[in-house]
Motif scaffolding. Structure first.
Motif, PDB file in Angstrom:
ATOM      1  N   GLU A  39       6.849  -4.998  11.242  1.00 44.86           N
ATOM      2  CA  GLU A  39       5.875  -6.062  11.130  1.00 44.86           C
ATOM      3  C   GLU A  39       4.730  -5.699  10.266  1.00 44.86           C
ATOM      4  OE1 GLU A  39       4.848  -7.006  15.277  1.00 44.86           O
ATOM      5  OE2 GLU A  39       7.126  -7.447  15.811  1.00 44.86           O
ATOM      6  N   LEU A  40       4.403  -4.512  10.545  1.00 46.73           N
ATOM      7  CA  LEU A  40       3.119  -4.055   9.677  1.00 46.73           C
ATOM      8  C   LEU A  40       3.521  -3.999   8.290  1.00 46.73           C
ATOM      9  CD1 LEU A  40       0.264  -2.624  10.003  1.00 46.73           C
ATOM     10  CD2 LEU A  40       1.267  -0.535  10.240  1.00 46.73           C
ATOM     11  N   GLN A  41       4.547  -3.658   7.732  1.00 48.82           N
ATOM     12  CA  GLN A  41       5.099  -3.639   6.439  1.00 48.82           C
ATOM     13  C   GLN A  41       5.139  -5.079   5.935  1.00 48.82           C
ATOM     14  OE1 GLN A  41       8.805  -1.113   6.512  1.00 48.82           O
ATOM     15  NE2 GLN A  41       7.458   0.558   5.984  1.00 48.82           N
ATOM     16  N   GLU A  42       5.612  -6.121   6.989  1.00 49.90           N
ATOM     17  CA  GLU A  42       5.426  -7.582   6.589  1.00 49.90           C
ATOM     18  C   GLU A  42       4.264  -7.912   6.070  1.00 49.90           C
ATOM     19  OE1 GLU A  42       6.760 -11.519   8.581  1.00 49.90           O
ATOM     20  OE2 GLU A  42       8.309  -9.968   8.888  1.00 49.90           O
ATOM     21  N   ILE A  43       3.177  -7.655   7.189  1.00 49.66           N
ATOM     22  CA  ILE A  43       1.797  -7.990   7.133  1.00 49.66           C
ATOM     23  C   ILE A  43       1.247  -7.447   5.625  1.00 49.66           C
ATOM     24  CG2 ILE A  43      -0.416  -8.093   8.053  1.00 49.66           C
ATOM     25  CD1 ILE A  43       1.086  -7.897  10.738  1.00 49.66           C
ATOM     26  N   GLN A  44       1.567  -6.302   5.289  1.00 57.12           N
ATOM     27  CA  GLN A  44       1.043  -5.563   4.083  1.00 57.12           C
ATOM     28  C   GLN A  44       1.499  -6.356   2.943  1.00 57.12           C
ATOM     29  OE1 GLN A  44       2.624  -1.523   5.013  1.00 57.12           O
ATOM     30  NE2 GLN A  44       0.484  -0.714   5.006  1.00 57.12           N
ATOM     31  N   THR A  45       2.853  -6.793   2.994  1.00 59.36           N
ATOM     32  CA  THR A  45       3.266  -7.491   2.044  1.00 59.36           C
ATOM     33  C   THR A  45       2.616  -9.106   1.681  1.00 59.36           C
ATOM     34  OG1 THR A  45       5.495  -6.795   1.923  1.00 59.36           O
ATOM     35  CG2 THR A  45       5.270  -8.868   0.764  1.00 59.36           C
ATOM     36  N   GLU A  46       2.142  -9.350   2.935  1.00 63.50           N
ATOM     37  CA  GLU A  46       1.541 -10.775   2.822  1.00 63.50           C
ATOM     38  C   GLU A  46      -0.190 -10.645   2.308  1.00 63.50           C
ATOM     39  OE1 GLU A  46       1.674 -13.396   6.203  1.00 63.50           O
ATOM     40  OE2 GLU A  46       3.435 -12.154   6.941  1.00 63.50           O
ATOM     41  N   LEU A  47      -0.543  -9.330   2.737  1.00 62.08           N
ATOM     42  CA  LEU A  47      -1.990  -8.996   2.183  1.00 62.08           C
ATOM     43  C   LEU A  47      -1.994  -8.768   0.767  1.00 62.08           C
ATOM     44  CD1 LEU A  47      -2.970  -6.158   4.820  1.00 62.08           C
ATOM     45  CD2 LEU A  47      -3.873  -8.730   4.511  1.00 62.08           C
ATOM     46  N   SER A  48      -0.887  -8.049   0.359  1.00 58.57           N
ATOM     47  CA  SER A  48      -1.006  -7.880  -1.238  1.00 58.57           C
ATOM     48  C   SER A  48      -0.674  -9.128  -2.220  1.00 58.57           C
ATOM     49  CB  SER A  48       0.123  -6.565  -1.527  1.00 58.57           C
ATOM     50  OG  SER A  48       1.537  -7.424  -1.475  1.00 58.57           O
TER      51      SER A  48
ATOM     52  N   HIS B  48     -10.886  -9.432  -3.341  1.00 61.36           N
ATOM     53  CA  HIS B  48     -11.746  -8.592  -2.847  1.00 61.36           C
ATOM     54  C   HIS B  48     -11.336  -7.123  -3.190  1.00 61.36           C
ATOM     55  CE1 HIS B  48     -13.546  -6.433   0.814  1.00 61.36           C
ATOM     56  NE2 HIS B  48     -14.520  -7.235   0.425  1.00 61.36           N
ATOM     57  N   ARG B  49     -10.211  -6.815  -3.101  1.00 62.97           N
ATOM     58  CA  ARG B  49      -9.836  -5.179  -3.395  1.00 62.97           C
ATOM     59  C   ARG B  49     -10.111  -4.791  -4.769  1.00 62.97           C
ATOM     60  NH1 ARG B  49      -3.970  -4.870  -0.041  1.00 62.97           N
ATOM     61  NH2 ARG B  49      -4.811  -4.713   1.976  1.00 62.97           N
ATOM     62  N   GLU B  50      -9.772  -5.934  -5.585  1.00 60.94           N
ATOM     63  CA  GLU B  50     -10.260  -5.264  -7.103  1.00 60.94           C
ATOM     64  C   GLU B  50     -11.864  -5.297  -7.170  1.00 60.94           C
ATOM     65  OE1 GLU B  50      -8.641  -8.435  -9.207  1.00 60.94           O
ATOM     66  OE2 GLU B  50      -6.515  -7.764  -8.873  1.00 60.94           O
ATOM     67  N   ALA B  51     -12.550  -6.147  -6.597  1.00 60.79           N
ATOM     68  CA  ALA B  51     -14.055  -6.121  -6.761  1.00 60.79           C
ATOM     69  C   ALA B  51     -14.525  -4.780  -5.985  1.00 60.79           C
ATOM     70  CB  ALA B  51     -14.639  -7.292  -6.227  1.00 60.79           C
ATOM     71  N   GLN B  52     -13.940  -4.488  -4.678  1.00 63.08           N
ATOM     72  CA  GLN B  52     -14.317  -3.197  -4.041  1.00 63.08           C
ATOM     73  C   GLN B  52     -14.019  -1.977  -4.807  1.00 63.08           C
ATOM     74  OE1 GLN B  52     -12.248  -2.489  -0.429  1.00 63.08           O
ATOM     75  NE2 GLN B  52     -13.989  -1.639   0.608  1.00 63.08           N
ATOM     76  N   SER B  53     -12.644  -1.914  -5.534  1.00 66.46           N
ATOM     77  CA  SER B  53     -12.420  -0.664  -6.334  1.00 66.46           C
ATOM     78  C   SER B  53     -13.393  -0.617  -7.510  1.00 66.46           C
ATOM     79  CB  SER B  53     -10.641  -0.889  -6.883  1.00 66.46           C
ATOM     80  OG  SER B  53      -9.889  -0.933  -5.909  1.00 66.46           O
ATOM     81  N   ALA B  54     -13.672  -1.792  -8.081  1.00 67.57           N
ATOM     82  CA  ALA B  54     -14.763  -1.604  -9.320  1.00 67.57           C
ATOM     83  C   ALA B  54     -16.006  -1.084  -8.939  1.00 67.57           C
ATOM     84  CB  ALA B  54     -14.906  -2.942  -9.928  1.00 67.57           C
ATOM     85  N   LEU B  55     -16.268  -1.448  -7.549  1.00 67.61           N
ATOM     86  CA  LEU B  55     -17.837  -1.021  -7.047  1.00 67.61           C
ATOM     87  C   LEU B  55     -17.704   0.387  -6.592  1.00 67.61           C
ATOM     88  CD1 LEU B  55     -20.555  -1.472  -6.244  1.00 67.61           C
ATOM     89  CD2 LEU B  55     -19.625  -2.232  -3.975  1.00 67.61           C
ATOM     90  N   VAL B  56     -16.606   0.797  -6.234  1.00 65.45           N
ATOM     91  CA  VAL B  56     -16.288   2.378  -5.816  1.00 65.45           C
ATOM     92  C   VAL B  56     -16.427   3.011  -7.280  1.00 65.45           C
ATOM     93  CG1 VAL B  56     -14.643   4.056  -4.877  1.00 65.45           C
ATOM     94  CG2 VAL B  56     -15.324   1.895  -3.381  1.00 65.45           C
TER      95      VAL B  56
END
Length: 124
Positions: free
Chosen positions: A72-81, A89-97
């Protein structure tokens, strides 16, 4: 000027430069893009629901590992990606980091130690 006044003047100068640095980061396009992406994420109910579900499954996994829960966790990870709001959001966060890491490197070199490194610490 005595030593105490000299130290205070130096500390005031550092605080002034620090505020200038903070303002520059806050005004940067990278930070502004992160703030915008964060606002979009918080206003996207589907993305927020996915993140909440993911966090809940992670907590459950920490308490009791289970293969079905892992699937279930892996399925949610796929949906998140695949969620566009979360990807942005992840791209903007990575750029800020990355920006903050670069600033850390610039500060660390002249002082001869890792600026943003924890030295352990605590008071006791």
């Amino acid at each position: 000027m005595n030593d105490s006044e000299s130290v205070q003047n130096a500390e005031d100068a550092v605080e002034e430069k620090l505020q200038t640095f903070i303002d520059a980061v806050a005004d940067s396009e990278t930070y502004q893009q992160f703030i915008e992406a964060n606002t979009q994420l918080e206003s996207d109910p589907e993305a927020m629901e996915l993140l909440d579900e993911y966090r809940q499954k992670q907590r459950q996994m920490q308490q009791n590992f289970d293969q079905e829960l892992m699937a279930e966790l892996q399925e949610i990870q796929t949906e998140l990606s695949e969620n566009e709001t979360i990807k942005q959001h992840r791209e903007a966060q990575s750029a800020l980091v990355e920006l903050l890491q670069k600033t850390n490197d610039v500060i660390s070199e002249p002082i001869g130690m890792e600026f943003a490194q924890s030295t352990g610490g605590g008071c006791c």
